[in-house]
Design a protein around this motif. Structure first.
Motif, PDB file in Angstrom:
ATOM      1  N   TRP A   1      49.703  33.649  34.287  1.00  0.00           N
ATOM      2  CA  TRP A   1      49.823  34.890  33.514  1.00  0.00           C
ATOM      3  C   TRP A   1      50.232  36.045  34.418  1.00  0.00           C
ATOM      4  O   TRP A   1      51.128  36.831  34.084  1.00  0.00           O
ATOM      5  CB  TRP A   1      48.496  35.219  32.822  1.00  0.00           C
ATOM      6  CG  TRP A   1      48.634  36.319  31.793  1.00  0.00           C
ATOM      7  CD1 TRP A   1      48.786  36.174  30.449  1.00  0.00           C
ATOM      8  CD2 TRP A   1      48.677  37.730  32.052  1.00  0.00           C
ATOM      9  NE1 TRP A   1      48.918  37.404  29.843  1.00  0.00           N
ATOM     10  CE2 TRP A   1      48.847  38.384  30.807  1.00  0.00           C
ATOM     11  CE3 TRP A   1      48.588  38.515  33.197  1.00  0.00           C
ATOM     12  CZ2 TRP A   1      48.934  39.772  30.682  1.00  0.00           C
ATOM     13  CZ3 TRP A   1      48.687  39.914  33.091  1.00  0.00           C
ATOM     14  CH2 TRP A   1      48.848  40.525  31.843  1.00  0.00           C
ATOM     15  N   ALA A   2      49.571  36.159  35.571  1.00  0.00           N
ATOM     16  CA  ALA A   2      49.890  37.249  36.501  1.00  0.00           C
ATOM     17  C   ALA A   2      51.326  37.137  37.010  1.00  0.00           C
ATOM     18  O   ALA A   2      52.026  38.146  37.165  1.00  0.00           O
ATOM     19  CB  ALA A   2      48.902  37.242  37.667  1.00  0.00           C
TER      20      ALA A   2
ATOM     21  N   GLN B   1      40.365  32.423  33.381  1.00  0.00           N
ATOM     22  CA  GLN B   1      40.710  33.030  34.671  1.00  0.00           C
ATOM     23  C   GLN B   1      39.977  32.374  35.834  1.00  0.00           C
ATOM     24  O   GLN B   1      40.234  32.705  36.997  1.00  0.00           O
ATOM     25  CB  GLN B   1      40.383  34.530  34.635  1.00  0.00           C
ATOM     26  CG  GLN B   1      41.303  35.328  33.727  1.00  0.00           C
ATOM     27  CD  GLN B   1      40.761  36.707  33.422  1.00  0.00           C
ATOM     28  OE1 GLN B   1      39.969  37.250  34.175  1.00  0.00           O
ATOM     29  NE2 GLN B   1      41.165  37.273  32.305  1.00  0.00           N
TER      30      GLN B   1
ATOM     31  N   TRP C   1      46.560  36.158  43.229  1.00  0.00           N
ATOM     32  CA  TRP C   1      47.309  36.337  41.980  1.00  0.00           C
ATOM     33  C   TRP C   1      48.289  35.194  41.735  1.00  0.00           C
ATOM     34  O   TRP C   1      48.552  34.837  40.584  1.00  0.00           O
ATOM     35  CB  TRP C   1      48.072  37.663  42.014  1.00  0.00           C
ATOM     36  CG  TRP C   1      47.176  38.868  42.015  1.00  0.00           C
ATOM     37  CD1 TRP C   1      45.872  38.927  41.614  1.00  0.00           C
ATOM     38  CD2 TRP C   1      47.508  40.175  42.487  1.00  0.00           C
ATOM     39  NE1 TRP C   1      45.370  40.193  41.790  1.00  0.00           N
ATOM     40  CE2 TRP C   1      46.355  40.993  42.336  1.00  0.00           C
ATOM     41  CE3 TRP C   1      48.654  40.759  43.032  1.00  0.00           C
ATOM     42  CZ2 TRP C   1      46.331  42.341  42.688  1.00  0.00           C
ATOM     43  CZ3 TRP C   1      48.633  42.105  43.388  1.00  0.00           C
ATOM     44  CH2 TRP C   1      47.484  42.881  43.208  1.00  0.00           C
TER      45      TRP C   1
ATOM     46  N   SER D   1      39.372  34.517  27.527  1.00  0.00           N
ATOM     47  CA  SER D   1      40.234  34.975  28.622  1.00  0.00           C
ATOM     48  C   SER D   1      39.494  34.952  29.950  1.00  0.00           C
ATOM     49  O   SER D   1      40.068  34.612  30.987  1.00  0.00           O
ATOM     50  CB  SER D   1      40.749  36.387  28.324  1.00  0.00           C
ATOM     51  OG  SER D   1      39.691  37.313  28.274  1.00  0.00           O
ATOM     52  N   ARG D   2      38.198  35.274  29.919  1.00  0.00           N
ATOM     53  CA  ARG D   2      37.432  35.276  31.172  1.00  0.00           C
ATOM     54  C   ARG D   2      37.215  33.855  31.686  1.00  0.00           C
ATOM     55  O   ARG D   2      37.246  33.615  32.897  1.00  0.00           O
ATOM     56  CB  ARG D   2      36.108  36.007  30.962  1.00  0.00           C
ATOM     57  CG  ARG D   2      36.300  37.511  30.786  1.00  0.00           C
ATOM     58  CD  ARG D   2      35.007  38.252  30.537  1.00  0.00           C
ATOM     59  NE  ARG D   2      34.090  38.183  31.661  1.00  0.00           N
ATOM     60  CZ  ARG D   2      32.975  38.911  31.747  1.00  0.00           C
ATOM     61  NH1 ARG D   2      32.669  39.774  30.780  1.00  0.00           N
ATOM     62  NH2 ARG D   2      32.168  38.789  32.783  1.00  0.00           N
TER      63      ARG D   2
ATOM     64  N   TYR E   1      44.367  40.582  30.638  1.00  0.00           N
ATOM     65  CA  TYR E   1      43.846  40.048  31.905  1.00  0.00           C
ATOM     66  C   TYR E   1      43.033  41.159  32.568  1.00  0.00           C
ATOM     67  O   TYR E   1      43.426  41.716  33.601  1.00  0.00           O
ATOM     68  CB  TYR E   1      45.015  39.609  32.797  1.00  0.00           C
ATOM     69  CG  TYR E   1      44.663  38.617  33.884  1.00  0.00           C
ATOM     70  CD1 TYR E   1      43.345  38.430  34.316  1.00  0.00           C
ATOM     71  CD2 TYR E   1      45.668  37.868  34.510  1.00  0.00           C
ATOM     72  CE1 TYR E   1      43.031  37.540  35.309  1.00  0.00           C
ATOM     73  CE2 TYR E   1      45.362  36.964  35.524  1.00  0.00           C
ATOM     74  CZ  TYR E   1      44.045  36.803  35.915  1.00  0.00           C
ATOM     75  OH  TYR E   1      43.722  35.914  36.921  1.00  0.00           O
TER      76      TYR E   1
ATOM     77  N   HIS F   1      47.602  32.254  39.289  1.00  0.00           N
ATOM     78  CA  HIS F   1      47.497  32.452  37.842  1.00  0.00           C
ATOM     79  C   HIS F   1      48.884  32.681  37.243  1.00  0.00           C
ATOM     80  O   HIS F   1      49.573  33.646  37.597  1.00  0.00           O
ATOM     81  CB  HIS F   1      46.588  33.635  37.530  1.00  0.00           C
ATOM     82  CG  HIS F   1      45.204  33.487  38.087  1.00  0.00           C
ATOM     83  ND1 HIS F   1      44.264  32.678  37.507  1.00  0.00           N
ATOM     84  CD2 HIS F   1      44.616  34.037  39.192  1.00  0.00           C
ATOM     85  CE1 HIS F   1      43.138  32.733  38.214  1.00  0.00           C
ATOM     86  NE2 HIS F   1      43.334  33.542  39.241  1.00  0.00           N
TER      87      HIS F   1
END
Length: 648
Positions: free
Chosen positions: A477-478, A558, A472, A554-555, A410, A475
């Motif tokens: 993942w975060a 996001q 954050w 990945s970008r 990330y 998301h």
């Protein structure tokens, strides 16, 4: 300090079971020719399995095992003849004093000379359908060479052509009428090679072919065509290590005029399945297996492969991996028993790292052993650099590993952490403390239920939320990252940021060169920029296409909004068009897109990059979108695309 990326000498993944299975299969087919495929993604461990297979066969005097690396012969004039010559030469070396072997080898090599002679003319290229040149072809080559002696071209010297004419003339004098037909040529080759095996007095010839998926399409197909000549030669076995997707791509590139498949299996896949009778696929590592693997890698690095404590730990790991679906990874009690009651600090740190980073590392690397090893190598190298610079004591590997997870998977999130740490006087960003506290508080609420007192207590943990925390929390993942140990609250992150910012790359923590970073930026740009980058895409080799794909993917994921086509979609499409072996990854990416957020672009963007069987799978995704009801815009677009292709 460094984890070797070559074929492993120590079996940390219990792949020996695959190698032993292949050995048993070969042993149960002593007379029957067999071709076995050991398949897996780049870095899955194919070469290690093949090395274990070779080691298992080397003790058998009645079995001759040969190793052929296709990549080593990349760029040779004719890979097909190199394969055959290598096999014959190895047979001669195995029986150096045998006159029978020498004579039989000469006959086979003489027939191999046909392939060389035909190739030197430049006009008789061998294909999957010709195999060996006919007598008419050689007669034409002979006349061509003889009549061309007085007019040598730039690409062929007079000496070469003269030598060619003499050899071809000698052959024509000895040729009989029956050799004018292709079936007789193939039959004669197999008879002569069988006679060579008889002369060598071996029960089985096993040829291991490695790194075929690293070769250019021309070399890969030439090697496969050479193997095809042996398919009906008794007592031969070929074991081929390759990624099926790369070989299918080589078939399509080498035979561009193949018609589109009308069934569920592509012509390229049919080619591979007819050649490889028994496929073995190395599975990706699951979360528990990744945890065991990380622990073993770091423990072996700390203790050494011959240390009795590590050998005991490896034995326990193998027991654990016999039933991976029941595995929970190597727990501390198991490690303590293997170490004789005392766990060395380095191994203790390995346990901490493996316990906390495994889930994200497993998901991010898709269970790929080489990617996992590269992550750990980077971790240890950076710690070593910190030691050399004099601040090694300020770096704890578990914290460094957590920071590197953000950097690798990330990068935008990592850049925010780096900026906040650099801007804080003590390197301890308040936003990180708040974010971790908030995520842990939510976890406690979920565990405790909906009791009002617990909820109110959890809500008081954070008084004033930093704006970064609000971002954050969008998301997953975060949030998963914040939940893992160790907590970063109160930790001076500046030394960690310093040691990880040896580069700033859109490709995360992977080892890349600058041209890939620049290429990713182009593919994230407008369509005209994407089209201009097509030439650079065609020059990507090895794992580079996959690295670029993962960076763009990945970008894109996001993004907060998917109402409009995100930047990078056009680049992703063009990348897959140039490198069709990425179709599976693209299909997985399309399935990852949030159905409730995407719009019509998601249904219409992929029509040019899915081929053969993947078309059917993508249509399955479209049907799912067409049947759902929460996103009517996407539903209508999917229905329209299906109707356009006669699937509605």
């Amino acid at each position: 300090m460094f984890l070797n990326d070559q074929e492993t000498a120590t079996d940390l993944l219990y792949y020996e079971a695959i190698a032993k299975t292949v050995v048993k299969l070969i042993g149960k087919t002593p007379e029957t020719p067999i071709t076995i495929g050991v398949h897996g993604d780049w870095g899955a461990g194919k070469s290690s399995v093949l090395k274990m297979l070779e080691a298992s066969l080397n003790g058998n005097e009645r079995t001759l095992c040969l190793w052929f690396n296709g990549w080593t012969f990349e760029g040779f004039e004719d890979a097909k003849t190199v394969v055959i010559e290598t096999i014959v030469d190895e047979l001669r070396r195995a029986r150096p004093t045998s006159t029978k072997v020498a004579d039989a080898a000469k006959k086979v090599l003489k027939r191999v000379d046909w392939l060389k002679l035909a190739r030197k003319t430049g006009g008789f290229a061998l294909t999957a359908f010709t195999g060996i040149p006919t007598l008419d072809q050689l007669k034409g080559a002979y006349e061509f060479a003889s009549g061309f002696l007085n007019k040598p071209q730039e690409s062929v010297s007079a000496e070469d052509i003269k030598s060619f004419a003499e050899k071809a003339g000698d052959f024509l004098k000895e040729a009989d009428d029956s050799s004018d037909h292709l079936p007789e040529h193939i039959h004669a080759f197999r008879v002569e090679f069988k006679a060579l095996l008889d002369a060598a007095d071996v029960d089985k010839l096993v040829v291991i072919v490695d790194d075929l998926d690293r070769c250019l399409p021309k070399t890969a197909i030439a090697t496969l065509e050479a193997i095809r000549l042996f398919l009906f030669v008794e007592r031969t076995a070929f074991v081929i290590g390759a990624d099926e997707m790369m070989i299918e791509y080589a078939v399509r590139e080498h035979f561009p005029d193949l018609p589109q498949s009308v069934g569920p299996v592509s012509y390229a896949r049919n080619y591979l399945e007819k050649l490889i009778q028994v496929p073995f696929r190395i599975p990706a590592l699951g979360v528990a297996e990744t945890r065991v693997y990380v622990t073993l890698l770091l423990a072996e690095n700390a203790l050494g492969a011959t240390d009795a404590r590590f050998e005991n730990l490896l034995a326990e790991a193998r027991k654990d991996m016999q039933r991976p679906w029941k595995s929970r990874g190597l727990e501390r009690r198991t490690v303590e028993e293997a170490m004789g009651g005392t766990v060395p600090p380095e191994v203790d740190q390995a346990l901490v790292i493996s316990a906390h980073v495994t889930k994200i590392l497993s998901e991010g690397t898709r269970g790929n052993p080489r990617q996992i090893k590269r992550f750990l190598n980077s971790l240890m190298l950076r710690h070593a650099i910190a030691d050399e610079r004099g601040f090694g004591a300020d770096i704890q590997r578990p914290i460094l590993a957590k920071i590197m997870l953000a950097e690798r998977f990330y990068p935008d999130f990592y850049e925010q952490i780096a900026r906040l740490a650099a801007g804080h006087p003590d390197g301890k960003p308040e936003a990180i403390r708040q974010f971790e506290a908030h995520i842990r508080a939510e976890a406690k609420v979920e565990q405790a239920g909906d009791e009002e007192a617990t909820v109110n207590k959890a809500r008081k943990v954070i008084q004033a939320i930093a704006p970064e925390v609000t971002e954050w929390e969008k998301h997953q993942w975060a949030k998963d990252w914040a939940a893992i140990e160790p907590a970063l609250a109160g930790v001076d992150l500046r030394p960690y940021v310093f040691v990880t910012r040896d580069k700033r790359s859109s490709l995360g923590g992977s080892v890349v060169v600058s041209h890939l970073e620049e290429l990713v930026e182009k593919l994230m740009g407008p369509l005209i920029m994407v089209r201009a980058a097509s030439g650079e895409l065609g020059r990507l080799t090895g794992a580079e296409p996959e690295e670029v794909f993962e960076a763009i993917r990945s970008r894109i994921l996001q993004e907060d909004s998917f109402a409009r086509k995100p930047k990078g979609i056009d680049g992703l499409v063009r990348l897959v068009e140039v490198h069709p072996q990425l179709q599976r990854r693209l299909l997985d990416f399309v399935r990852e897109l949030p159905t409730n957020k995407i719009r019509a672009w998601a249904a219409s963007s992929w029509t040019t990059c899915f081929k053969d069987a993947f078309v059917t799978e993508f249509q399955g995704v479209l049907k799912g979108w067409a049947e759902q009801g929460e996103n009517t815009t996407l539903q209508a677009a999917a229905q329209g695309i299906l109707k356009l292709h006669g699937q509605g």
